[in-house]
Design an enzyme around this catalytic site. Sequence first.
Site, short mmCIF file in Angstrom:
data_model
loop_
_atom_site.label_atom_id
_atom_site.label_comp_id
_atom_site.label_asym_id
_atom_site.label_seq_id
_atom_site.Cartn_x
_atom_site.Cartn_y
_atom_site.Cartn_z
N HIS A 54 -10.02 -10.55 7.64
CA HIS A 54 -9.34 -11.09 8.80
C HIS A 54 -10.38 -11.68 9.75
O HIS A 54 -11.50 -11.18 9.86
CB HIS A 54 -8.59 -9.98 9.54
CG HIS A 54 -7.42 -9.42 8.78
ND1 HIS A 54 -6.24 -10.11 8.61
CD2 HIS A 54 -7.25 -8.22 8.18
CE1 HIS A 54 -5.40 -9.36 7.92
NE2 HIS A 54 -5.98 -8.22 7.65
N CYS A 105 -5.68 -11.35 3.22
CA CYS A 105 -5.34 -9.93 3.06
C CYS A 105 -4.08 -9.78 2.19
O CYS A 105 -4.13 -10.06 1.00
CB CYS A 105 -5.17 -9.27 4.43
SG CYS A 105 -5.30 -7.45 4.33
#
Length: 524
Positions: free
Chosen positions: A470, A368
């Site tokens: 994630h 991310c």
Amino acid sequence: MSDPVPSIAIDLPPPREHGPRRARALMIQGTASDVGKSLLVAGLCRAYTRRGLTVRPFKAQNMSNNAAIAVDGDPDLPPAADGNRPRGEIGRAQALQARACRVAPSIHMNPVLLKPQTLIGSQVVLRGRVLANCRAREYHKMKPRLMPAILDSFHRVAAEADLVLVEGAGSGAEVYLRASDITNMRLARDADLPVILLGDIDRGGALAAVVGTHALLEDDERARVVGYIINKFRGDLSLFEPACTLMTERTGWPWLGVLRWFEGAERLPAEDSLALERPARGASEGLRIAVPQLSRVANFDDLDPLAAEPGVSLRWVRPGVPIPKDTDVVVLPGSKATRADLEVLRREGWDIDILAHVRQGGRVVGLCAGFQMLGRVVRDPLGIEGAPGETPGLGLLDIETEIGGDKRLVEIDVLDRLSGCRVSGYEMHMGRTTGQGLARPWLHLDDGRGAPRPEGAVSADGRVTGAYIHGLFGDDGFRAHWLERVGAQASALDFEARTEAALEALADHCETSLDLDALIALAR
């Protein structure tokens, strides 16, 4: 002159008509932060669920950069380009508590989520959707306007449950914040909740914390407290019993039990970065993974599955400490402030360590915000994360990122065509990444409804990778595939089963230490 209350529109659907509450409710407040409220609520959620009750967790406001995707979201937002309905986000702790109840997480379980950012205070998420960025003083003036939404969410949760376990925030005795309280005694009053006070003996001062809380509360607040529990006890209980007698004499509150230290806590996701100050987890030898401890690290439980591997040594590198030269893989985790944490990398000299690591043949993974940091530049023209501007990235991937637009909140459970493994997790970010580096994706996500979607990027030599997803390493098959690719020995670890076993052990721990029949009798 005092700061004005920010003129932020708080658009809410009309409150629903709520008849008599079906659910009993019980609130756990703490004498301080990190006394174990979240873990106790999770354990009670699973214990009462095992008894056949329909149980739900609730926390009015959580402050954490560890977030999870909820099953529901803002009904007023249109579907995304892929046809999926937008989801909301809640605190990771409430998602774990929902799992303990064996239900999907809902935005109403945690209607207000604060995500600390650099310079501008916190991002305020209301019922799963970003409402505003506020400095602390502004937010405290805004909070009373959030109470109708909080109470509406509480009643929605209570309407589908037999028992609601409500978690307070920090200490319930921060009386200087009473006027803007939405999470502790004001919520207990407005929702008519009995309160159990939780103290932490491991940090010391449990006696003073309980008696001091009693001294600071108003008479009507004291009357809501139906008893106290002492958490994290180790040693001979008979030596501590006189303190419990004294606490009851001074407060009039009954002693409801002592929870001994729960060794299995490390097998469950931690709520906030305080957990990173504890001793490192994982093997003492094997694949050596180093993770710089960024100032606004987010969703760091992405790395729990790797730390649980018997052939992996995962170390968080604290400020002031260089990245060890014997590192095999550097992982840049998520962050709530990408540009600010790029500056942290440079201030600590970690950028030099990482570039030297790559020159010497080491590997780097970005997740991310960590993926964004690997590119050439990160731009924030609207000042979403801080002052408008741009910050050079590490230049290890041929990509660039611009922060802006609606937050992307997407749950993922698809096949990765490149590895042949199932991939599940979620995206949670506001940046949009472009560049030639995306032509070499890390993943090809195939949901069976069209052409595989490329995700992430890989450097030309294959040693630097990054993606927005994630939870990637939580999938046993994908984690084993990745470990083999980087030259490590994959194990037979079933990470989901490990987490379930830890929740069951936590419920057993609560059953053994506390009188659960007496506790539920206190709920109303």
